[in-house]
Design a protein around this motif. Structure first.
Motif, PDB file in Angstrom:
ATOM      1  N   LEU A 124      75.951 -65.186 101.526  1.00  0.00           N
ATOM      2  CA  LEU A 124      75.859 -64.250 101.700  1.00  0.00           C
ATOM      3  C   LEU A 124      74.829 -64.067 103.606  1.00  0.00           C
ATOM      4  O   LEU A 124      73.425 -64.257 103.566  1.00  0.00           O
ATOM      5  CB  LEU A 124      75.410 -62.580 100.981  1.00  0.00           C
ATOM      6  N   VAL A 125      75.750 -64.078 104.726  1.00  0.00           N
ATOM      7  CA  VAL A 125      75.134 -63.380 105.568  1.00  0.00           C
ATOM      8  C   VAL A 125      75.818 -62.648 106.371  1.00  0.00           C
ATOM      9  O   VAL A 125      76.220 -61.847 105.811  1.00  0.00           O
ATOM     10  CB  VAL A 125      75.176 -65.072 106.171  1.00  0.00           C
ATOM     11  N   LEU A 126      75.176 -61.990 106.714  1.00  0.00           N
ATOM     12  CA  LEU A 126      75.159 -60.633 107.969  1.00  0.00           C
ATOM     13  C   LEU A 126      76.774 -60.454 109.137  1.00  0.00           C
ATOM     14  O   LEU A 126      75.956 -61.502 109.311  1.00  0.00           O
ATOM     15  CB  LEU A 126      74.262 -60.158 108.991  1.00  0.00           C
ATOM     16  N   GLY A 127      77.198 -60.164 108.379  1.00  0.00           N
ATOM     17  CA  GLY A 127      78.418 -59.087 109.509  1.00  0.00           C
ATOM     18  C   GLY A 127      78.702 -58.149 110.075  1.00  0.00           C
ATOM     19  O   GLY A 127      77.638 -57.181 109.676  1.00  0.00           O
ATOM     20  N   LEU A 128      79.859 -58.013 110.673  1.00  0.00           N
ATOM     21  CA  LEU A 128      79.737 -56.747 110.788  1.00  0.00           C
ATOM     22  C   LEU A 128      81.104 -56.205 110.184  1.00  0.00           C
ATOM     23  O   LEU A 128      81.963 -56.493 110.257  1.00  0.00           O
ATOM     24  CB  LEU A 128      79.861 -56.667 112.428  1.00  0.00           C
ATOM     25  N   ASP A 129      81.353 -54.929 109.504  1.00  0.00           N
ATOM     26  CA  ASP A 129      81.774 -54.331 109.004  1.00  0.00           C
ATOM     27  C   ASP A 129      82.441 -53.132 109.588  1.00  0.00           C
ATOM     28  O   ASP A 129      81.617 -52.426 110.597  1.00  0.00           O
ATOM     29  CB  ASP A 129      81.862 -53.704 107.130  1.00  0.00           C
ATOM     30  N   PRO A 130      83.818 -52.860 109.939  1.00  0.00           N
ATOM     31  CA  PRO A 130      83.544 -51.694 110.950  1.00  0.00           C
ATOM     32  C   PRO A 130      83.960 -50.667 109.773  1.00  0.00           C
ATOM     33  O   PRO A 130      83.928 -50.736 108.622  1.00  0.00           O
ATOM     34  CB  PRO A 130      85.446 -51.997 110.787  1.00  0.00           C
ATOM     35  N   GLN A 131      83.551 -49.643 109.841  1.00  0.00           N
ATOM     36  CA  GLN A 131      83.296 -48.425 109.558  1.00  0.00           C
ATOM     37  C   GLN A 131      83.568 -47.118 110.939  1.00  0.00           C
ATOM     38  O   GLN A 131      82.635 -47.032 111.848  1.00  0.00           O
ATOM     39  CB  GLN A 131      81.161 -48.337 109.018  1.00  0.00           C
ATOM     40  N   LYS A 132      83.660 -45.960 110.425  1.00  0.00           N
ATOM     41  CA  LYS A 132      83.530 -45.131 111.232  1.00  0.00           C
ATOM     42  C   LYS A 132      82.677 -44.112 111.171  1.00  0.00           C
ATOM     43  O   LYS A 132      82.136 -44.560 110.069  1.00  0.00           O
ATOM     44  CB  LYS A 132      84.570 -43.599 110.872  1.00  0.00           C
ATOM     45  N   ASP A 133      82.033 -44.237 112.283  1.00  0.00           N
ATOM     46  CA  ASP A 133      80.816 -43.011 112.700  1.00  0.00           C
ATOM     47  C   ASP A 133      79.755 -43.807 112.528  1.00  0.00           C
ATOM     48  O   ASP A 133      78.449 -43.568 112.117  1.00  0.00           O
ATOM     49  CB  ASP A 133      80.820 -41.524 112.042  1.00  0.00           C
ATOM     50  N   ALA A 134      79.930 -45.666 112.684  1.00  0.00           N
ATOM     51  CA  ALA A 134      78.588 -45.761 112.346  1.00  0.00           C
ATOM     52  C   ALA A 134      77.803 -46.382 113.421  1.00  0.00           C
ATOM     53  O   ALA A 134      78.924 -46.432 113.944  1.00  0.00           O
ATOM     54  CB  ALA A 134      79.327 -47.218 111.301  1.00  0.00           C
ATOM     55  N   ASP A 135      76.929 -46.910 113.555  1.00  0.00           N
ATOM     56  CA  ASP A 135      76.449 -47.583 114.928  1.00  0.00           C
ATOM     57  C   ASP A 135      75.830 -48.836 114.440  1.00  0.00           C
ATOM     58  O   ASP A 135      75.178 -48.651 113.621  1.00  0.00           O
ATOM     59  CB  ASP A 135      75.474 -46.724 115.828  1.00  0.00           C
TER      60      ASP A 135
END
Length: 82
Positions: free
Chosen positions: A52-63
């Motif tokens: 596993l490596v870092l990715g971007l997950d859509p998440q409401k109210d996240a920054d």
């Protein structure tokens, strides 16, 4: 006429982008969270057992805080390929 091309760096790309850029500045991507959600055998693991490596997950109210890199239009295709 084409506008500026920007790349958002949120992991190791922030510290060592690996491509030329015209400008770098702090940036925040709203609505996404950084997490270990991408399988890769290039940087972790093997083709049979990717890590596993870092990715971007859509998440409401996240920054997600990172760095925005402005790329010259002449370098755009090379950076996208990278």
């Amino acid at each position: 006429m084409q506008k500026d091309f920007w790349v958002f760096g949120y992991g190791s790309l922030m510290w060592r982008p690996g491509f030329s850029f015209e400008k770098a500045e702090p940036a925040t991507l709203h609505g996404y969270n950084r997490s270990f959600c991408v399988y890769s055998h290039y940087y972790r693991g093997t083709p049979a057992r990717p890590g596993l490596v870092l990715g971007l997950d859509p998440q409401k109210d996240a920054d997600c805080r990172g760095v925005a890199f402005r790329i010259s239009l002449e370098q755009k295709d090379a950076v996208v390929a990278y």
